[in-house]
Enzyme design. Structure first.
Site, PDB file in Angstrom:
ATOM      1  N   HIS A 649       0.841  -1.200   0.000  1.00  9.80           N
ATOM      2  CA  HIS A 649       0.000   0.000   0.000  1.00  9.80           C
ATOM      3  C   HIS A 649       0.879   1.253   0.000  1.00  9.80           C
ATOM      4  CE1 HIS A 649      -2.904  -3.078   1.467  1.00  9.80           C
ATOM      5  NE2 HIS A 649      -3.758  -2.364   0.746  1.00  9.80           N
ATOM      6  N   HIS A 653       0.966   1.678  -5.594  1.00 10.99           N
ATOM      7  CA  HIS A 653      -0.396   1.130  -5.556  1.00 10.99           C
ATOM      8  C   HIS A 653      -1.416   2.243  -5.817  1.00 10.99           C
ATOM      9  CE1 HIS A 653      -3.997  -0.968  -4.372  1.00 10.99           C
ATOM     10  NE2 HIS A 653      -4.229  -0.113  -3.375  1.00 10.99           N
ATOM     11  N   HIS A 689      -6.267   7.396  -2.125  1.00 11.87           N
ATOM     12  CA  HIS A 689      -7.136   6.496  -1.358  1.00 11.87           C
ATOM     13  C   HIS A 689      -6.397   5.708  -0.273  1.00 11.87           C
ATOM     14  CE1 HIS A 689      -5.515   3.156  -3.720  1.00 11.87           C
ATOM     15  NE2 HIS A 689      -6.150   2.335  -2.881  1.00 11.87           N
ATOM     16  N   ASP A 690      -5.060   5.600  -0.324  1.00 13.60           N
ATOM     17  CA  ASP A 690      -4.301   4.875   0.709  1.00 13.60           C
ATOM     18  C   ASP A 690      -3.200   5.748   1.312  1.00 13.60           C
ATOM     19  OD1 ASP A 690      -5.531   2.441   1.129  1.00 13.60           O
ATOM     20  OD2 ASP A 690      -4.566   1.483  -0.596  1.00 13.60           O
ATOM     21  N   ASP A 801      -9.300  -0.639  -7.126  1.00 14.89           N
ATOM     22  CA  ASP A 801      -8.437  -0.993  -5.995  1.00 14.89           C
ATOM     23  C   ASP A 801      -7.944  -2.432  -6.110  1.00 14.89           C
ATOM     24  OD1 ASP A 801      -7.090  -0.639  -3.614  1.00 14.89           O
ATOM     25  OD2 ASP A 801      -8.846  -0.998  -2.353  1.00 14.89           O
TER      26      ASP A 801
END
Length: 907
Positions: A649, A653, A689-690, A801
């Site tokens: 992550h 990614h 998003h991460d 994702d």
């Protein structure tokens, strides 16, 4: 004859009489004893107030011998003027002193004899007692209880025994508006009042039980245990009881059915026939009627009944009226004392509760909202004597008008109805009973609001939240506004109390339903409302303080998280921005970004940054939203720096997810579904998003009770990723949304939040069933409504994702190894910290099971999702094909592993 003549010849002066009495003491003793009893009886029958009864000595129940009274002894000299009787016959003595001769005190033997009197006596034996013995004994028993309902039952039982009545009822005069017989109201009875049956129709079996347990010293409290059924209300001035209350006159009716004031409704319902009635008012010290006692159907003893088979011939006599009238002052005092005692008890309990709440207010560090509301519920049930109580906390952050006091909408929509509530608590009276004792330490857990547009409680919530005033409904079933609530919840009466904060904003509601069975009234009174007002004030202070404390704790956790983040991350410097702005940006097709099989491993770090800029340029987002080029470069550089170098992550990614979304929008032709602002928001959500991922799952954060887990109880890491995105965008040098309008900016932030939270797989499983159903409908390719578009957004975020599952085998296998490495690291931490084996997917010792676990994940999560997407848009079929191809490769790998194992290991 000589002696008589001699006496007649003598002068009967005081001296001679005194000398004769001294010589005959037995005669004197008997005479005075008879005189005492006669004068007491005469006084009792002549004194209408009955106050002489209060001075009766308990020895009046004894049969004393002549030796018990110390009468004057004979004089040593018959002619002595110092006779002890002289004080009675002296011209200066008080002649009325003989009216109340002093009785001797009870000695120990008398007391023992008194205590051993047989407790069970029949009605006949009760009749045989003298009047003053009956009155004194029953009045003494009457004053042993201060509870109003118990006292009233004893009053009726007492009246029944005194008058030989079959049944009795007692009605209190109450104000229909105020519903309370307080001391002030007793002194101001006016029109508009009603009579409420505290005890209605005390039946003969209650009287028999009373007689059975009757004793001279005490009266068993068991006589007050009967359930009297439904409470009866009689309008003031209506019927016989109302007539007596309004006029203050007593009524003695030998035949009830011949009296026009008599209402036979109750007889018709019960089958009981009322014959004779004796009804008297109970007055207070000011002569105002505070209650009415009613005796029904005079009955005789067994001998009388045998002689007169027709019981209708029995009616209440003048003597009954006189006895009843003499008993009224004691009933009045008993009711008054009971009311005063009840009020003092309630005030003491209220003060105790308010002090407890004040303690919580100033000791918030040791309390939570759950603890505070639990105490509010517990004390509400006992202060208001209710069967059920709810506390509904509002979400005060929903309404922007924080000072209006109006939080709940008048017509809430089905979708957003529960967002106006924070938590709901409920406690029942029966839940408090533990081993016949009440537990104050009970902790009530909150419930997630689950109201619908048809919930019966909404009518009450709507009314009170907008008015901000206490709502007291005595008969909910007869009120058209709340009849639905009454029927659904079996509620007869309820009291709803708004709890406000310092800004006069309604922050909570306390809803108390149904009085408990042993309450004096079956609805909430003015006294209850007064208590509720003071109680709600303290509750408001307490709730506000506790919520402020929780905000402080939340802020401290946020600060700790922020410090942790800032200690690790650094912002991009100007040199990095200058170098990137000078780089030549390739076209998207040159980088292969239009292909579903794009492999980010073909690019270095600077190449990924240029690819991000290329995607924005290809979609013309820079020009459409007037994004400064240097701000765009700094934004991507800062996002890259805010990814930690964990195994999977990480920045690459995030870049992979953004490139997958770009491919779906362009190659999948979703530009026709999403507008430009939505596309911009989706790309920002994908790349962010991460952010600041720690290489551990949400479950691990919760297990170790990290500050993040305390800050976000659900979707822990996803909320943190979104907040990190906002932190970056709020810095003007990174804010690529700086030239959006306020409406566009608000819409974009809302979409970014929804998209990032959608990457939580726990939420994905809630969405996928709806999407599969959508994909099989005739309108599977149409996403025009807001709900359909939001559902598509959630599924696409998860598809991007997990896009590594649809990549070519070499890329997919590499990414799977990275994910497993990160999971195994978390499993190692769990082993070290919790001394327990992790699940297989995180257990390094189970790494040989990776192919089976990958197949299971792809088949259960990825394939259904990509299959549904391909049904909605066939252009996304390559993602499903890639996923199925990877499943075949894993199966081949398992077969190869099995072929290389010895036969005994395979078996």
């Amino acid at each position: 004859m000589d002696r008589i003549d001699d006496m007649n010849s003598q002068s009967l002066d005081a001296s001679n009489v005194s000398t004769w009495l001294d010589n005959n003491p037995d005669f004197l003793h008997d005479y005075l004893k008879k005189l005492q009893i006669q004068r007491r009886r005469t006084s009792l029958l002549s004194d209408k107030s009955g106050l002489l009864l209060a001075n009766f000595n308990t020895t009046c129940h004894k049969k004393y011998s002549t030796q018990d009274i110390n009468f004057p002894e004979p004089l040593s000299s018959p002619n002595s003027n110092s006779s002890k009787l002289a004080k009675y016959s002296s011209p200066n003595s008080n002649p009325s002193s003989l009216n109340e001769p002093n009785l001797p005190p009870i000695n120990q033997s008398d007391q023992l004899e008194h205590e051993n009197i047989k407790k069970q006596v029949s009605r006949d034996k009760f009749r045989q007692l003298s009047l003053y013995e009956k009155m004194y004994t029953l009045v003494k028993c009457l004053y042993q209880s201060l509870d109003l309902k118990t006292t009233c039952k004893k009053i009726l039982n007492t009246v029944s025994l005194l008058l030989d009545a079959d049944r009795c009822s007692l009605f209190l005069v109450v104000d229909e508006n105020e519903s309370e017989t307080s001391e002030e109201e007793m002194n101001g009875i006016a029109n508009g009042k009603v009579l409420v049956s505290v005890v209605f129709d005390a039946k003969s079996h209650s009287l028999n039980k009373f007689v059975k347990n009757y004793a001279f010293d005490s009266m068993d409290d068991g006589c007050g245990d009967d359930d009297d059924g439904e409470q009866i209300k009689i309008p003031y001035g209506k019927g016989i009881v109302g007539y007596v209350a309004s006029t203050g006159e007593s009524v003695n009716i030998p035949d009830a059915y011949n009296d026009p004031r008599f209402n036979a409704t109750i007889d018709q319902k019960t089958g009981y026939k009322t014959k004779s009635i004796l009804c008297l008012p109970i007055l207070n010290e000011n002569g105002q009627c505070i209650a009415v006692a009613e005796a029904i159907n005079k009955i005789g003893d067994e001998s009388e009944l045998e002689e007169n088979n027709n019981s209708e011939e029995f009616s209440f006599t003048k003597e009954d009226e006189e006895i009843f009238a003499k008993f009224m002052p004691f009933i009045s005092i008993a009711i008054r004392n009971s009311n005063l005692y009840s009020q003092s008890q309630k005030e003491a309990q209220t003060n105790k509760v308010l002090l407890e709440l004040a303690t919580i207010v100033f000791d918030e560090s040791a309390s939570t909202v759950d603890h505070l509301v639990s105490r509010i519920l517990f004390n509400s049930i006992f202060l208001l004597e209710c069967e059920n109580c709810q506390v509904i906390l509002f979400n005060t952050n929903v309404s922007g008008k924080s000072n209006t006091g109006v939080v709940f909408p008048r017509r809430p929509s089905f979708q957003d109805i529960n967002k106006y509530f924070d938590r709901v608590y409920e406690l029942n009276y029966n839940d408090l009973k533990i081993d016949k004792n009440f537990s104050r330490e009970i902790l009530v857990k909150s419930k997630v609001p689950n109201f619908t547009i048809d919930s019966p409680e909404l009518s009450i919530i709507n009314t009170v939240s907008h008015s901000g005033e206490i709502l007291n409904v005595q008969n909910a079933k007869d009120d058209i506004r709340f009849s639905h609530f009454a029927e659904m919840t079996n509620t007869q009466s309820f009291l709803c109390i708004p709890v406000t904060n310092c800004s006069d904003q309604v922050v909570a509601l306390i809803l108390a339903c149904n009085k408990i069975k042993n309450s004096t009234l079956n609805y909430f009174s003015k006294s209850d409302i007064n208590v509720a007002e003071a109680f709600a004030l303290f509750c408001g202070i307490g709730i506000q303080n506790i919520m402020m404390y929780e905000k402080v704790v939340r802020a401290m956790n946020m600060q700790q998280v922020a410090l942790d983040v800032l200690s690790y991350h650094v912002s991009s410097n100007q040199d990095e921005v200058d170098r990137l702005t000078k780089e030549e940006i390739p076209e998207a097709h040159e980088l292969g970004l239009y292909s579903f099989f794009f492999d980010e491993n073909t690019l270095d770090d600077i190449g990924t940054l240029k690819a991000c800029i290329s995607m924005f340029g290809e979609l013309e987002l820079v020009e459409k939203f007037n994004i400064p080029y240097d701000v765009l470069c700094r934004f991507f550089l800062t996002v890259k720096k805010n990814y930690r170098p964990v195994a999977y992550h990480n920045w690459r990614h995030g870049f992979n997810v953004m490139s997958a979304m770009f491919t779906i929008i362009t190659t999948g032709q979703f530009k026709n579904v999403f507008n430009d602002l939505e596309i911009l928001s989706l790309l920002i959500a994908c790349i962010c998003h991460d952010l600041d991922h720690r290489g551990t799952t949400n479950n691990f954060q919760i297990k170790i009770q990290s500050p993040l887990a305390k800050l976000y109880t659900t979707s822990t890491m996803e909320h943190h990723h979104f907040n990190q995105c906002i932190v970056i965008l709020h810095n003007n040098v990174n804010n690529i949304l700086t030239n959006l309008t306020s409406v566009q900016h608000s819409t974009a932030i809302d979409l970014i939040e929804k998209a990032i939270l959608a990457t939580d797989l726990a939420l994905h499983f809630k969405h996928i069933d709806k999407f599969i159903e959508k994909s099989q409908s005739p309108t599977k390719a149409v996403f025009e409504t807001t709900s359909d578009k939001e559902l598509l957004l959630n599924i696409l975020m998860t598809a991007c994702d997990l896009s590594g599952g649809a990549k070519p085998w070499q890329c997919h296998y590499r990414l799977s190894q990275l994910v497993s490495s990160e999971f195994f690291s978390e499993g190692d931490l769990e082993k070290e910290k919790f001394k327990q084996e992790p699940i297989d997917s995180m257990n390094r010792s189970k790494s040989d099971k990776l192919p089976q676990m990958q197949i299971q994940f792809l088949q259960s999560v990825c394939v259904p999702m990509y299959h549904s997407l391909s049904l909605c848009n066939p252009l996304l079929m390559p993602m499903l094909d890639g996923c199925n191809s990877n499943i075949e490769q894993w199966q081949k790998l398992i077969q190869t592993q099995n072929d290389n194992k010895p036969n005994n290991e395979i078996n």
